[in-house]
Structure formats: structure tokens, C-alpha cells
Design a protein around this motif. Structure first.
Motif, PDB file in Angstrom:
ATOM      1  N   LEU A 129      20.573  69.187 109.149  1.00 19.96           N
ATOM      2  CA  LEU A 129      21.828  68.447 109.225  1.00 19.96           C
ATOM      3  C   LEU A 129      22.894  69.203 108.430  1.00 19.96           C
ATOM      4  CD1 LEU A 129      20.436  64.846 108.750  1.00 19.96           C
ATOM      5  CD2 LEU A 129      21.672  65.654 110.775  1.00 19.96           C
ATOM      6  N   ARG A 130      24.058  69.416 109.029  1.00 18.44           N
ATOM      7  CA  ARG A 130      25.085  70.263 108.421  1.00 18.44           C
ATOM      8  C   ARG A 130      25.539  69.758 107.054  1.00 18.44           C
ATOM      9  NH1 ARG A 130      26.668  74.093 111.852  1.00 18.44           N
ATOM     10  NH2 ARG A 130      26.388  73.724 114.099  1.00 18.44           N
ATOM     11  N   THR A 131      25.615  68.458 106.880  1.00 19.46           N
ATOM     12  CA  THR A 131      26.092  67.890 105.622  1.00 19.46           C
ATOM     13  C   THR A 131      25.302  68.400 104.424  1.00 19.46           C
ATOM     14  OG1 THR A 131      26.953  65.875 106.632  1.00 19.46           O
ATOM     15  CG2 THR A 131      26.324  65.728 104.320  1.00 19.46           C
ATOM     16  N   PHE A 132      24.021  68.708 104.634  1.00 21.95           N
ATOM     17  CA  PHE A 132      23.161  69.069 103.511  1.00 21.95           C
ATOM     18  C   PHE A 132      22.889  70.569 103.412  1.00 21.95           C
ATOM     19  CE2 PHE A 132      22.035  64.839 105.118  1.00 21.95           C
ATOM     20  CZ  PHE A 132      22.349  64.075 104.002  1.00 21.95           C
ATOM     21  N   SER A 133      23.482  71.363 104.292  1.00 29.47           N
ATOM     22  CA  SER A 133      23.126  72.785 104.350  1.00 29.47           C
ATOM     23  C   SER A 133      23.567  73.558 103.109  1.00 29.47           C
ATOM     24  CB  SER A 133      23.706  73.430 105.612  1.00 29.47           C
ATOM     25  OG  SER A 133      25.122  73.315 105.626  1.00 29.47           O
ATOM     26  N   MET A 134      24.590  73.074 102.401  1.00 31.82           N
ATOM     27  CA  MET A 134      25.032  73.727 101.161  1.00 31.82           C
ATOM     28  C   MET A 134      24.731  72.821  99.967  1.00 31.82           C
ATOM     29  SD  MET A 134      26.204  76.685 102.055  1.00 31.82           S
ATOM     30  CE  MET A 134      27.215  77.237 100.703  1.00 31.82           C
ATOM     31  N   HIS A 135      23.563  72.235  99.966  1.00 35.94           N
ATOM     32  CA  HIS A 135      23.188  71.273  98.931  1.00 35.94           C
ATOM     33  C   HIS A 135      23.236  71.913  97.542  1.00 35.94           C
ATOM     34  CE1 HIS A 135      20.674  68.428  96.659  1.00 35.94           C
ATOM     35  NE2 HIS A 135      21.020  67.553  97.583  1.00 35.94           N
TER      36      HIS A 135
ATOM     37  N   GLN B 131      17.490  62.565  98.302  1.00 33.58           N
ATOM     38  CA  GLN B 131      16.329  62.413  97.428  1.00 33.58           C
ATOM     39  C   GLN B 131      15.124  63.199  97.944  1.00 33.58           C
ATOM     40  OE1 GLN B 131      16.288  58.120  97.511  1.00 33.58           O
ATOM     41  NE2 GLN B 131      17.274  57.952  95.524  1.00 33.58           N
ATOM     42  N   HIS B 132      14.932  63.216  99.260  1.00 34.86           N
ATOM     43  CA  HIS B 132      13.803  63.953  99.826  1.00 34.86           C
ATOM     44  C   HIS B 132      13.984  65.459  99.645  1.00 34.86           C
ATOM     45  CE1 HIS B 132      11.013  64.878 103.431  1.00 34.86           C
ATOM     46  NE2 HIS B 132      10.284  64.542 102.396  1.00 34.86           N
ATOM     47  N   LEU B 133      15.190  65.941  99.870  1.00 32.56           N
ATOM     48  CA  LEU B 133      15.473  67.366  99.695  1.00 32.56           C
ATOM     49  C   LEU B 133      15.282  67.784  98.243  1.00 32.56           C
ATOM     50  CD1 LEU B 133      16.565  70.106 100.634  1.00 32.56           C
ATOM     51  CD2 LEU B 133      18.879  69.196 100.398  1.00 32.56           C
ATOM     52  N   THR B 134      15.782  66.977  97.334  1.00 30.35           N
ATOM     53  CA  THR B 134      15.651  67.295  95.915  1.00 30.35           C
ATOM     54  C   THR B 134      14.187  67.271  95.476  1.00 30.35           C
ATOM     55  OG1 THR B 134      17.849  66.373  95.479  1.00 30.35           O
ATOM     56  CG2 THR B 134      16.361  66.631  93.592  1.00 30.35           C
TER      57      THR B 134
END
Length: 447
Positions: free
Chosen positions: A367-373, A354-357
Motif C-alpha cells: 500500500l502506497r501510504t506505508f511505502s516510506m514508513h 502496528q503490524h509493519l512495526t
């Protein structure tokens, strides 16, 4: 303890049963997880206030989401919360004031060199960083957030990259392809300036100037310090060549106003239709889109002809300095464990998504999980974002971002000396030598 033994529930104002009391006590001892499980705020919570300070984000919805998360946490934990914001250039002075007075906020956002600068004032977060990284595929950077002893004094939060933001229509009118190298930027920039659309790169006391000029130095093979983070290495033939290139770029491609620009002026220059090319985060594009800024004399939105491409390649490769933000807990906070619980909550998957969006892709994850968001695939103007980290370094590279680096950054030594040469006040060799002398003095103080 005396407060907890009373039979009046502070949150509801009603009499508490023995069962409710036991559930509340269990929640308090289990931390936030227990609170969320029992849906009962701890009886002692309302006496506390968790306070956070951060810089005013260039994408307001990012701050709105962060505040919403803090308030959600506070409600679940049964504590008051407060989030304060200040202009990014005011953050260093505010943080120094809190350290001096040993009071203020519990949680603070800190620039990348501050975990070392304030290492004695920040809580050790090694366990929390390991926990957060373990559930999100690990960290893309192993240096950010650490002090000189390798201890995580802050959690790596996000970084902000600086691609080229370019008016594709103007470049096409010149019969040019989009720039890929610094020589391309220089050649195309000369033509753009002649056509009334100069390049806009600050040579002033601004964050962007600190970032971009380091990127140019690195791309020409120079460096400010060695990998040990202690040995000043700015005085080299490579850095001298970089300064000479900066002068050529300024004199051939830019207007004198860049000598007084802050971090907003280049955005305005691009979105007003004047500048043909800047190096900047995606905030300029997002602002143009939000405001529906038009190309002067037309009804065409300027954001439609802005695109982002990778930082230019130089003789020594493609390099750019990113803006890395971390977040930590002050040692003088009366709510250290509560503050750590909030950070644990904030860095969970749902909150990070939510913060990234909410940042519209401006905050780039560490954090790697979100690097290809998926947000980066939602707009072709963001295609660069998952890959720009390959070329993006923290200030101080190839050394760590330590206290000395942070001090050099805050005194704008590189922008000042580069501007002196660009305006003809000194030769390149003298400007670089001056930067070396100033840096050595500051590095000795922070040893």
C-alpha cells in the motif's frame, strides 16, 4: 433467528432489555463498524469461530501482533477466533489438503501464484481490495492477488525483499568497495572465500534459492516465461549465460554445503562469522542483533558490521525476485462475510502501522501510504527498503504469477537444473533445455 429472539444475552449471561436487544441487532446487521459503535457483541456471535492459518513468521513479533489484532476483532465482534501457524515450506501441502477436504480455516495466507492456482476455491475480493487501496493511496503492484481473469482472489499483503547482506569489515580488509554488480560479487567473493569467508547462496530446495536464481537470470537478460504468462521462454542464450555465471559463482566463491541448505542456513553462516556475503531478507541482521552474536574471537557484535545494499546489477540491469504474500478467504468457509470484515479491519491504518512495526521492517508494504514508513529511517541498515521495490518482481515476471508458475516454483526446477550445471553434471545448454522441457510440461497442465 430463534437464538437471537431469546432474552438471555450469551456474552454477559444476564437478561437483555429491549433497548440492548435492538442495539445488538443493529450491530449484527451493520457488521464490525456497528459492533464497535455500540460496544455490544452480537448475540449469535459466540456460536461461531473465525479461524486463520498463516506461515510461521521469521520475526515472531509479527505473528504476535497479527494474533493480537485477530483477538481484538473477535472480542469486538463477539466471536471466537483462532490463529494457527505452520512452517513456511509446509504451507502448500496444508492448503492443498484444506481444498481437497473443503474444510479447515476461513482465512489463509497464500503465496503469490496461489490466487490463480486456487481461483475456484477463493472468494472474489475485488470490492474489498478497491476499498482498502482507496483509503491508502492505492497499490504499488497491480498484479499480485489476481487470478488469470484479473479478479482479486486475495488481498496483496506484503512482500519480502532480498538485498545483499554483507560483512563490511571483511570487504574493507580486502581493499574493496561494497559490490554493486554481479561481477563485483564474483570478484570479491573469490577473495572472501580465500580468506575463509565464502559467499552463501543456496543451490537447493529452499525459497531463497528460487528467489535469488531468478534474480540472476533476469539480471542477465533471461526470463522463464513471456509477458503473456503462458509461453515458456527459459531456453535462451541469456539464461545459458546466467547458468554459466552461477557455476562460476559456486565454484569460485562458495562451499559445497550450499547444495543442501534450507532458508535458515545462510543466516546462520553470516551470523556465526563464517560467510562474508549472502542475499537475504533483513532477518539475518535482526537475529544477529537480537542474539548479540559476536565476531569469533572478539567482543564485537557482528550486526554492527553487517550492512544491506541493493541486489547486484547484471548485463541487463538490476533485478531480484521478491517473496510476495497474499491473504484470502476460502469459498467453503461458513464465515465468509466475517472473514472479509476482519481483513477490512486488519488493513486499516492503525493495524497496518502496528503490524509493519512489529515485523521490524521485514514486511514491506504494498500500500502506497506505508511505502516510506518511518521504520526505514530508524536504522541506517534499512535505508534500501523504500527503494528496493523498484528492482523487485514477483515470480513469473515479466508475466503474471499464475498457477503454472507456482507449480514450477514448488518443484524447484530452476535450483535443481542450476545446481546440476554448477557441480559439473551437465553443460549449461543441457541444464537450461531440461528446465524448458519440465516447465513446458507443467504449463500445458495448467493451461
Amino acid at each position: 433467528m430463534e437464538t437471537a429472539m431469546k432474552t438471555t444475552n450469551r456474552v454477559s449471561g444476564t437478561r437483555s432489555s429491549r433497548r440492548t436487544f435492538l442495539r445488538t441487532s443493529a450491530a449484527a446487521s451493520a457488521g464490525l463498524a456497528g459492533v464497535l459503535l455500540t460496544k455490544t457483541p452480537p448475540a449469535m456471535g459466540q456460536d461461531r469461530e473465525l479461524k486463520m492459518i498463516t506461515w510461521s513468521h521469521f520475526v515472531p513479533t509479527s505473528d504476535e501482533e497479527l494474533k493480537r489484532q485477530l483477538e481484538e476483532f473477535g472480542k469486538a465482534a463477539g466471536v471466537k477466533v483462532r490463529m494457527d501457524r505452520v512452517a513456511h515450506l509446509q504451507m502448500p501441502a496444508l492448503l492443498a489438503s484444506e481444498v481437497q477436504g473443503q474444510k479447515g480455516h476461513d482465512i489463509a495466507s497464500l503465496w503469490v501464484g496461489m490466487p490463480d492456482l486456487y481461483r475456484k476455491q477463493l472468494v472474489d475480493l475485488n470490492d474489498l481490495v478497491e476499498k482498502i487501496g482507496g483509503r491508502a493511496g492505492g497499490w504499488t503492484d497491480q498484479i499480485v492477488g489476481r487470478d488469470r481473469d484479473g479478479i482479486y482472489r486475495t488481498v496483496p499483503w506484503f512482500f519480502i525483499s532480498l538485498p545483499i547482506a554483507v560483512r563490511t569489515d571483511l570487504v574493507a580488509e580486502l581493499g574493496e568497495n561494497l559490490p554493486d554488480t554481479w561481477e563485483d560479487v564474483h570478484r570479491i567473493g573469490k577473495k572472501l572465500k580465500a580468506a575463509g569467508h565464502p559467499v552463501g547462496i543456496q543451490l537447493a530446495h529452499s525459497e531463497d534459492s528460487n528467489h535469488i536464481l531468478r534474480g540472476i537470470i533476469w539480471s542477465f537478460g533471461g526470463k522463464l516465461v513471456e509477458a503473456d504468462g503462458k509461453t515458456v521462454a527459459v531456453n535462451s542464450k541469456e539464461t545459458v549465460e546466467a547458468y554459466k555465471f552461477i557455476k562460476a559463482l559456486y565454484q569460485d566463491c562458495m562451499d559445497a554445503e550450499v547444495l543442501a541448505w534450507d532458508d535458515r542456513n545462510n543466516n546462520v553462516c553470516l551470523n556465526s562469522g563464517k560467510c562474508g556475503m549472502i542475499l537475504n531478507p533483513i532477518s539475518a541482521y535482526n537475529s544477529a542483533r537480537k542474539d548479540n552474536a559476536l565476531i569469533p574471537g572478539t567482543d564485537r557484535p557482528v550486526h554492527q558490521v553487517i550492512n544491506h545494499i541493493m541486489p547486484p546489477e547484471g548485463p541487463a540491469g538490476r533485478h531480484m525476485c521478491g517473496a510476495y504474500t497474499t491473504i484470502g478467504v476460502w469459498n467453503f468457509s461458513p464465515n465468509k462475510e466475517l472473514a472479509k470484515e476482519f481483513l477490512d479491519f486488519h488493513f486499516q491504518k492503525q493495524q497496518q502501522e502496528q503490524h509493519l512495526t512489529a515485523s521490524l521492517g521485514y514486511n514491506q508494504p504494498l500500500l502506497r501510504t506505508f511505502s516510506m514508513h518511518p521504520i526505514y529511517a530508524s536504522n541506517p541498515k534499512f535505508y534500501f527498503a523504500p527503494y528496493i521495490s523498484w528492482y523487485t518482481h514477483a515470480p513469473g515476471w515479466p508475466g503474471p504469477p499464475n498457477a503454472a508458475m507456482q507449480t514450477v516454483w514448488g518443484q524447484y526446477i530452476i535450483p535443481d537444473t542450476a545446481a546440476e550445471h554448477a557441480t559439473g553434471k551437465t553443460e549449461a545448454e543441457a541444464a537450461v533445455k531440461k528446465a524448458e522441457a519440465q516447465m513446458k510440461r507443467l504449463y500445458r497442465r495448467q493451461a
